[in-house]
Design a protein around this motif. Structure first.
Motif, PDB file in Angstrom:
ATOM      1  N   PHE A  19     -22.049   3.551  -4.010  1.00 44.01           N
ATOM      2  CA  PHE A  19     -21.267   4.765  -3.815  1.00 44.01           C
ATOM      3  C   PHE A  19     -21.271   5.532  -5.129  1.00 44.01           C
ATOM      4  O   PHE A  19     -21.460   4.958  -6.200  1.00 44.01           O
ATOM      5  CB  PHE A  19     -19.826   4.429  -3.421  1.00 44.01           C
ATOM      6  N   PHE A  44      -9.093  12.685  -1.008  1.00 45.97           N
ATOM      7  CA  PHE A  44      -9.235  11.233  -1.005  1.00 45.97           C
ATOM      8  C   PHE A  44      -7.845  10.614  -0.839  1.00 45.97           C
ATOM      9  O   PHE A  44      -7.195  10.224  -1.802  1.00 45.97           O
ATOM     10  CB  PHE A  44      -9.913  10.757  -2.296  1.00 45.97           C
ATOM     11  N   VAL A  48      -8.857   2.498  -0.642  1.00 42.60           N
ATOM     12  CA  VAL A  48      -9.362   1.387   0.170  1.00 42.60           C
ATOM     13  C   VAL A  48      -9.186   0.063  -0.549  1.00 42.60           C
ATOM     14  O   VAL A  48      -8.676  -0.917   0.001  1.00 42.60           O
ATOM     15  CB  VAL A  48     -10.853   1.605   0.514  1.00 42.60           C
ATOM     16  N   HIS A  64     -11.629   2.237  -5.200  1.00 44.00           N
ATOM     17  CA  HIS A  64     -12.524   2.656  -4.118  1.00 44.00           C
ATOM     18  C   HIS A  64     -11.733   3.602  -3.220  1.00 44.00           C
ATOM     19  O   HIS A  64     -10.781   3.185  -2.553  1.00 44.00           O
ATOM     20  CB  HIS A  64     -12.990   1.422  -3.335  1.00 44.00           C
ATOM     21  N   ARG A  66     -11.460   6.777  -0.225  1.00 40.86           N
ATOM     22  CA  ARG A  66     -12.097   7.334   0.964  1.00 40.86           C
ATOM     23  C   ARG A  66     -11.262   8.492   1.485  1.00 40.86           C
ATOM     24  O   ARG A  66     -10.029   8.455   1.417  1.00 40.86           O
ATOM     25  CB  ARG A  66     -12.235   6.254   2.042  1.00 40.86           C
ATOM     26  N   SER A  67     -11.935   9.478   2.003  1.00 40.43           N
ATOM     27  CA  SER A  67     -11.252  10.610   2.642  1.00 40.43           C
ATOM     28  C   SER A  67     -11.189  10.354   4.143  1.00 40.43           C
ATOM     29  O   SER A  67     -12.232  10.174   4.785  1.00 40.43           O
ATOM     30  CB  SER A  67     -11.996  11.918   2.366  1.00 40.43           C
ATOM     31  N   ARG A  72     -16.006  10.741   3.284  1.00 43.84           N
ATOM     32  CA  ARG A  72     -16.716  10.524   2.020  1.00 43.84           C
ATOM     33  C   ARG A  72     -16.004   9.478   1.165  1.00 43.84           C
ATOM     34  O   ARG A  72     -14.777   9.340   1.225  1.00 43.84           O
ATOM     35  CB  ARG A  72     -16.836  11.840   1.255  1.00 43.84           C
ATOM     36  N   GLU A  73     -16.795   8.758   0.356  1.00 50.17           N
ATOM     37  CA  GLU A  73     -16.244   7.687  -0.468  1.00 50.17           C
ATOM     38  C   GLU A  73     -16.751   7.815  -1.896  1.00 50.17           C
ATOM     39  O   GLU A  73     -17.887   8.232  -2.136  1.00 50.17           O
ATOM     40  CB  GLU A  73     -16.642   6.313   0.098  1.00 50.17           C
ATOM     41  N   ASN A  75     -16.180   5.701  -5.992  1.00 45.29           N
ATOM     42  CA  ASN A  75     -15.555   4.692  -6.838  1.00 45.29           C
ATOM     43  C   ASN A  75     -15.119   5.360  -8.133  1.00 45.29           C
ATOM     44  O   ASN A  75     -15.868   6.163  -8.703  1.00 45.29           O
ATOM     45  CB  ASN A  75     -16.523   3.550  -7.163  1.00 45.29           C
TER      46      ASN A  75
END
Length: 539
Positions: A19, A44, A48, A64, A66-67, A72-73, A75
């Motif tokens: 990512f 975001f 996660v 980490h 995520r949206s 989308r992800e 780090n």
């Protein structure tokens, strides 16, 4: 996305990885994180996984993100200035799930989080000496003795605050006042579903606050993985959420396989998916049994276990294991399915819907059960996302978070099934999501049993497996939510760092939120509806 992030954080550095990885200085991290969370384009909103790291000269954390809007992800990598007095800003005010995660990192690596409201140990004893996840930690009790008597006050929560001059000062907050009536539920208590301790402040029968105490069966699984080869680490996943043992191992196998570029045979993918769904049904049947038992419906307990036995018999015939199958391996599965498996699944698919109807007649429609479930322990959609409550509990709040739909794996992209969503987020909806998911799992099995392709059930791998240098993350939809595996490899036969993203930790993090201002009997119902498994929390 890089340009957008640079507009928010001009001093960001980017690393190539699975990512997009962004390195941020700790001085500006909190402000940047706040913008990443609330920016309308990036948003975001889901933290996660949060992994404490020891990189040698410095310590740090991998975030980490995520949206839930775009999927989308990224780090985020943040390092401390040194190892002597490592400090980072808290993000528990941005993502509520960071609260317990930061306490874990504090205990395991010694990183203190500025402005965190409760900087206590989460898993280790208050008198523990040393930080187990540091690379220089020595577990010899003669070097790091554990004091037999602790002088620390378990009601004292430490908050680190930064003054206007930039100095860090310690402030002690009290968890419970002296005049509050506090009772212990657990650690040995059937309604805690494992060795978990709730310290509950009561005003009559009304819950004022729940203080979660974890770590009674912490085994240091992530630390143990660092001294194991990759095939040896597989057994560790079975000891986390043992009711999702097959799925947990599936996640670790996929993480290793993707890192190595191994293409798993199509037959193995079908078998893995079938076993995953059988595991999900077995877990939900045990949920129904214990949930009803917590309400006093003892007959239901026996009905659920009766039907779950049919699945465990299938597991035993194919893999030799019942609760823990030891079936997934790197490259496929350990052995081909038993010749009887398909016919037994077909029989079960016909048998189970009638029993579900009976379950609803016995318990769901009972007026006492409904009154104890509906409008009790309401978890809003925003709170579910902020606390990272995935799985059936999150979907009961209207959060579309099923990994099988968002990031299909196995052969989930080849089957038709509904993601079960409710919108009230109460105990009843959390109950109903699981009951409806059993129907969907039966539907998936019905589609797969006649379409398993011929071919190999595994590919051969080298006796010594070395992952390419890098960082990898893979997740599955386990019975209680997203179970994720983060691996950092330095190219050796042993992983440098393994982190298991525990759905159980996020579930227990909302107990105080949901139980406060309800009756103590509701605390038991709420805990049962969250369906956490304690070894998954403690790891």
């Amino acid at each position: 996305m890089k340009d957008k992030i640079l507009n928010i954080a001009p001093n960001a550095r980017f690393l190539e990885a699975q990512f997009l990885t962004v390195c941020l200085p700790k001085e500006t991290f909190h402000d940047t994180a706040l913008q990443l969370r609330h920016d309308k384009e990036l948003q975001f909103d889901f933290l996660v996984c949060m992994t404490g790291m020891d990189w040698g000269e410095t310590l740090g954390v991998m975030y980490h993100l995520r949206s839930t809007k775009s999927g989308r992800e990224i780090n985020i990598r943040v390092e401390t200035s040194n190892r002597i007095n490592p400090e980072l800003p808290t993000v528990s005010d941005i993502w509520a799930t960071a609260n317990l995660n930061e306490r874990e990192v504090f205990g395991m690596l010694g990183i203190r989080f500025i402005n965190h409201p409760d900087m206590r140990q989460l898993f280790l004893r208050n008198d523990w000496v040393g930080y187990p996840l540091r690379k220089d930690y020595n577990a010899d009790p003669d070097i790091n003795p554990i004091r037999l008597e602790s002088e620390s006050n378990e009601d004292a929560a430490l908050t680190l605050e930064m003054t206007e001059t930039g100095e860090i000062q310690e402030k002690e907050n009290v968890i419970f006042e002296d005049d509050e009536y506090v009772v212990n539920i657990g650690p040995q208590h059937p309604a805690t579903h494992g060795v978990l301790r709730f310290r509950v402040a009561l005003e009559g029968e009304i819950v004022k606050k729940v203080d979660i105490n974890c770590g009674y069966i912490h085994r240091g699984i992530e630390k143990l993985c660092e001294s194991m080869t990759y095939p040896q680490t597989l057994a560790m996943t079975d000891r986390l959420d043992y009711l999702s043992a097959h799925m947990n191992r599936h996640a670790l196998c996929m993480c290793i396989e993707e890192a190595m570029g191994i293409e798993v045979p199509e037959r193995a993918k079908y078998i893995r998916t079938i076993m995953d769904e059988l595991t999900r049904i077995a877990s939900h049947l045990l949920f129904w049994s214990t949930f009803c038992m917590d309400f006093g419906a003892l007959s239901a307990f026996f009905y659920g276990f009766r039907d779950r036995e049919k699945i465990l018999d299938m597991f035993e015939e194919t893999s030799g294991g019942r609760l823990i199958q030891n079936y997934n391996c790197i490259g496929g599965v350990m052995a081909d399915i038993h010749p009887n498996l398909i016919s037994r699944i077909k029989e079960f698919v016909k048998y189970m819907p009638k029993k579900l109807k009976e379950y609803h007649e016995v318990f769901t429609g009972n007026i006492i059960a409904e009154q104890r479930m509906k409008n009790i322990g309401v978890l809003s959609l925003d709170d579910a996302i902020s606390h990272g409550v995935t799985g059936p509990a999150g979907r009961a709040s209207g959060w579309s978070c099923d990994v099988r739909k968002l990031h299909p794996y196995g052969v989930y992209d080849k089957v038709d099934f509904k993601e079960i969503l409710y919108d009230k987020g109460d105990t009843f909806d959390r109950y109903m999501v699981r009951m409806d998911e059993i129907i969907e799992s039966l539907h998936i099995l019905e589609q797969l049993t006649d379409n398993i392709p011929a071919g190999d059930y595994a590919v051969k791998t080298k006796p010594i497996i070395k992952l390419p240098e890098g960082q990898y993350y893979k997740s599955v939809e386990a019975a209680r939510g997203e179970f994720g595996v983060f691996i950092e490899s330095h190219g050796d036969k042993n992983p440098y760092r393994v982190k298991f993203r525990s759905p159980g930790l996020t579930l227990v993090s909302v107990v105080d939120l949901l139980a406060s201002h309800n009756k103590i009997a509701d605390l038991i119902a709420i805990g049962a509806s969250l369906d956490y498994v304690v070894p998954d929390i403690d790891r």
